[in-house]
Motif scaffolding. Structure first.
Motif, PDB file in Angstrom:
ATOM      1  N   HIS A 103      77.896 -45.652 -59.012  1.00  0.00           N
ATOM      2  CA  HIS A 103      76.975 -46.650 -59.576  1.00  0.00           C
ATOM      3  C   HIS A 103      75.969 -47.124 -58.520  1.00  0.00           C
ATOM      4  CE1 HIS A 103      80.479 -48.878 -58.024  1.00  0.00           C
ATOM      5  NE2 HIS A 103      79.644 -49.855 -57.780  1.00  0.00           N
ATOM      6  N   VAL A 104      76.349 -47.073 -57.227  1.00  0.00           N
ATOM      7  CA  VAL A 104      75.408 -47.436 -56.157  1.00  0.00           C
ATOM      8  C   VAL A 104      74.355 -46.334 -56.021  1.00  0.00           C
ATOM      9  CG1 VAL A 104      75.171 -47.845 -53.679  1.00  0.00           C
ATOM     10  CG2 VAL A 104      77.092 -48.856 -54.940  1.00  0.00           C
ATOM     11  N   LEU A 105      74.806 -45.085 -56.020  1.00  0.00           N
ATOM     12  CA  LEU A 105      73.854 -43.960 -55.926  1.00  0.00           C
ATOM     13  C   LEU A 105      72.879 -44.011 -57.103  1.00  0.00           C
ATOM     14  CD1 LEU A 105      76.232 -41.053 -54.795  1.00  0.00           C
ATOM     15  CD2 LEU A 105      74.542 -42.270 -53.401  1.00  0.00           C
ATOM     16  N   ALA A 106      73.367 -44.444 -58.262  1.00  0.00           N
ATOM     17  CA  ALA A 106      72.490 -44.507 -59.441  1.00  0.00           C
ATOM     18  C   ALA A 106      71.419 -45.587 -59.253  1.00  0.00           C
ATOM     19  CB  ALA A 106      73.313 -44.787 -60.699  1.00  0.00           C
ATOM     20  N   VAL A 107      71.803 -46.766 -58.728  1.00  0.00           N
ATOM     21  CA  VAL A 107      70.800 -47.823 -58.503  1.00  0.00           C
ATOM     22  C   VAL A 107      69.768 -47.354 -57.480  1.00  0.00           C
ATOM     23  CG1 VAL A 107      70.465 -50.168 -57.554  1.00  0.00           C
ATOM     24  CG2 VAL A 107      72.343 -49.724 -59.136  1.00  0.00           C
ATOM     25  N   LEU A 108      70.230 -46.545 -56.509  1.00  0.00           N
ATOM     26  CA  LEU A 108      69.321 -46.061 -55.463  1.00  0.00           C
ATOM     27  C   LEU A 108      68.514 -44.837 -55.915  1.00  0.00           C
ATOM     28  CD1 LEU A 108      71.688 -46.379 -52.336  1.00  0.00           C
ATOM     29  CD2 LEU A 108      69.840 -47.929 -52.991  1.00  0.00           C
ATOM     30  N   ASP A 109      68.784 -44.326 -57.105  1.00  0.00           N
ATOM     31  CA  ASP A 109      68.113 -43.116 -57.626  1.00  0.00           C
ATOM     32  C   ASP A 109      68.401 -41.883 -56.786  1.00  0.00           C
ATOM     33  OD1 ASP A 109      66.671 -44.534 -59.647  1.00  0.00           O
ATOM     34  OD2 ASP A 109      65.184 -45.100 -58.143  1.00  0.00           O
ATOM     35  N   ARG A 110      69.586 -41.792 -56.202  1.00  0.00           N
ATOM     36  CA  ARG A 110      69.900 -40.598 -55.410  1.00  0.00           C
ATOM     37  C   ARG A 110      70.251 -39.447 -56.338  1.00  0.00           C
ATOM     38  NH1 ARG A 110      68.165 -40.456 -50.386  1.00  0.00           N
ATOM     39  NH2 ARG A 110      69.855 -39.089 -49.755  1.00  0.00           N
ATOM     40  N   ARG A 111      69.885 -38.239 -55.928  1.00  0.00           N
ATOM     41  CA  ARG A 111      70.070 -37.062 -56.780  1.00  0.00           C
ATOM     42  C   ARG A 111      71.403 -36.376 -56.547  1.00  0.00           C
ATOM     43  NH1 ARG A 111      64.889 -34.783 -58.375  1.00  0.00           N
ATOM     44  NH2 ARG A 111      65.598 -32.652 -58.112  1.00  0.00           N
ATOM     45  N   HIS A 112      72.053 -36.644 -55.393  1.00  0.00           N
ATOM     46  CA  HIS A 112      73.276 -35.883 -55.088  1.00  0.00           C
ATOM     47  C   HIS A 112      74.511 -36.554 -55.671  1.00  0.00           C
ATOM     48  CE1 HIS A 112      73.821 -38.808 -51.767  1.00  0.00           C
ATOM     49  NE2 HIS A 112      72.509 -38.672 -51.635  1.00  0.00           N
ATOM     50  N   THR A 113      75.553 -35.777 -55.825  1.00  0.00           N
ATOM     51  CA  THR A 113      76.818 -36.308 -56.323  1.00  0.00           C
ATOM     52  C   THR A 113      77.485 -37.090 -55.185  1.00  0.00           C
ATOM     53  OG1 THR A 113      77.861 -34.269 -55.651  1.00  0.00           O
ATOM     54  CG2 THR A 113      77.183 -34.431 -57.962  1.00  0.00           C
ATOM     55  N   PRO A 114      78.448 -37.958 -55.508  1.00  0.00           N
ATOM     56  CA  PRO A 114      79.058 -38.800 -54.470  1.00  0.00           C
ATOM     57  C   PRO A 114      79.652 -37.995 -53.307  1.00  0.00           C
ATOM     58  CG  PRO A 114      79.688 -39.589 -56.633  1.00  0.00           C
ATOM     59  CD  PRO A 114      78.915 -38.321 -56.858  1.00  0.00           C
ATOM     60  N   GLY A 115      80.232 -36.835 -53.582  1.00  0.00           N
ATOM     61  CA  GLY A 115      80.916 -36.110 -52.502  1.00  0.00           C
ATOM     62  C   GLY A 115      80.017 -35.164 -51.725  1.00  0.00           C
TER      63      GLY A 115
END
Ligand SMILES: C[S@@+](CC[C@H](N)C(=O)[O-])C[C@H]1O[C@@H](n2cnc3c(N)ncnc32)[C@H](O)[C@@H]1O
Ligand code: SF4
Length: 407
Positions: free
Chosen positions: A160-172
């Motif tokens: 959910h943090v990566l989503a707010v930051l608009d990051r394209r990669h998966t968590p791992g």
């Protein structure tokens, strides 16, 4: 690099520098580095205001012709510096997303730098990389081309943090890429983390720190999320869709980073940077903080040689056009006064674990240092030994300490 550079003074069309600056460079008392700015990203993360362009924003500039433009600026740099530069101790390719370029392109730039100035035998050669734009094969190719260090934007492991930051990669993916880099022969791998993102819980950041440590990297950078004017994040905060990052939360996260990273054998050497050993620090960034000399190649890149600071035009199309016309891509420059150099020295050196020699402060600054020791912001032992070194509390309040020391 700041979004809006100061107005500055005009730069001669051939880019030439004052003799005094060249003499300072030739004096050889400070290291010389090269920064290469790669202004391309596949998409823009909502928080980021770096000088970078997605394919639809390139306005005629192309990734294909970019390397030729950089090599043209390098030729100009050799003419301007005219033998005054020592061998290059550090190279840092940043962005943007350098790894959107093929490893062969990055190798061509590095070979060009070596031909132009010579790379010192133990040179540190870093490239930034986005986790989703490297593979085991591309990492092997970069290692073979002479890169010695990789810096990956991880930011978080929480989806959910990566989503707010608009990051394209998966968590791992970031930690996996770090492991692939180590397997490819990189002894020096950094992971960048961002903390204080709206919606991030303490356990999310703790998991990010654990994952970075478990990836076996030798360097971690951790930055508080900054809401930059003009970004999508800033519009969302203004509309009330997201809360603004909270300073107290950021301070708690910083303490968590210090605790987790110290327990894992890392030590801070700059307020936002931790290294596993003295040999793992980023020498290139230390050069910025110590006021060394560097030439920044590429659109929007900043340079500093002997007290002269200049910055290139920001758009890749304007940058390419200037060089094609045989002109410097520098937009403007400043010749720093003794006072400006003093202010910068205090601002930057105080943020380092080595600190600032007290004899670099004015009389009122030295008196402020005594007060900072009493308030628990500067280390008493270091102060007794003639240096201003931040305590952990002082690191949380570094900007205020700088203001006091410059009073
Ligand atoms: C040029 S970017 C990194 C390289 C690469 N493009 C990537 O994103 O993976 C450098 C780092 O600056 C940090 N950064 C950029 N904008 C930031 C912001 N607004 N607040 C905090 N950190 C930021 C991020 O940690 C990012 O990894
Ligand atoms: S954070 Fe990195 S990938 Fe995202 S827009 Fe900025 S430079 Fe590009």
């Amino acid at each position: 690099m700041p979004s809006t550079p100061p107005d500055g003074q005009p730069v001669p069309a051939d880019g030439s520098l004052p003799t005094a600056a060249l003499q300072e460079l030739a004096g050889g008392t400070r290291a010389f580095g090269i920064y290469v700015h790669v202004p391309f990203c596949a998409s823009r993360c909502g928080y980021c205001d770096f000088n970078t362009y997605t394919p639809s924003e390139l306005g005629g500039a192309t990734q294909e012709s970019y390397v030729d433009s950089v090599l043209a600026e390098l030729a100009l740099a050799t003419r301007v510096l005219d033998g005054a530069a020592p061998a290059v101790q550090t190279v840092f390719v940043g962005g943007g997303t350098p790894t959107l370029l093929a490893p062969d392109d990055l190798a061509r730039i590095l070979a060009g730098i070596d031909q132009a100035f010579g790379l010192a035998p133990d040179a540190e050669v870093t490239t930034e990389a986005n986790p989703e734009s490297v593979t085991p094969a591309s990492l092997r190719a970069l290692r073979q081309a002479g890169f010695t260090r990789i810096s990956l934007g991880m930011q978080s492991v929480a989806p959910h943090v990566l989503a707010v930051l608009d990051r394209r990669h998966t968590p791992g993916r970031a930690t996996q890429a770090a492991e692939e880099a180590r397997t490819a022969g990189f002894a020096h791998v950094n992971l960048d983390l961002i903390y204080g993102t709206p919606g991030e819980r303490p356990e999310d950041f703790a998991a990010s720190l654990d994952a970075a440590v478990a990836a076996g990297v030798d360097h971690v950078s951790a930055y508080a999320l900054t809401v930059e004017e003009g970004t999508r994040l800033s519009a969302r905060v203004r509309r009330g869709e997201l809360p603004a990052p909270d300073d107290d939360v950021a301070a708690d996260r910083y303490l968590a980073a210090e605790e987790r990273l110290t327990a894992a054998g890392f030590a801070w050497y700059e307020v936002s940077n931790w290294a596993r050993s003295p040999g793992s620090v980023c020498r290139h960034n230390l050069g910025y903080w110590r006021g060394d000399h560097w030439w920044g190649l590429g659109p929007g890149a900043h340079s500093h040689v002997g007290g002269v600071r200049w910055w290139n035009v920001r758009h890749p199309a304007a940058y390419a056009r200037r060089l094609a016309d045989g002109r410097t891509p520098a937009q403007a420059r400043e010749v720093l006064t003794t006072e400006q150099r003093h202010v910068e020295e205090v601002m930057l050196l105080v943020r380092l674990a080595d600190g600032l020699p007290l004899d670099r402060l004015t009389e009122p600054g030295r008196a402020a240092a005594v007060r900072c020791v009493a308030e628990g912001l500067l280390e008493p032992e270091a102060h007794a030994a003639g240096r201003a070194v931040l305590t952990l509390r002082g690191r949380l309040l570094a900007d205020a300490v700088v203001r006091d020391l410059l009073a």
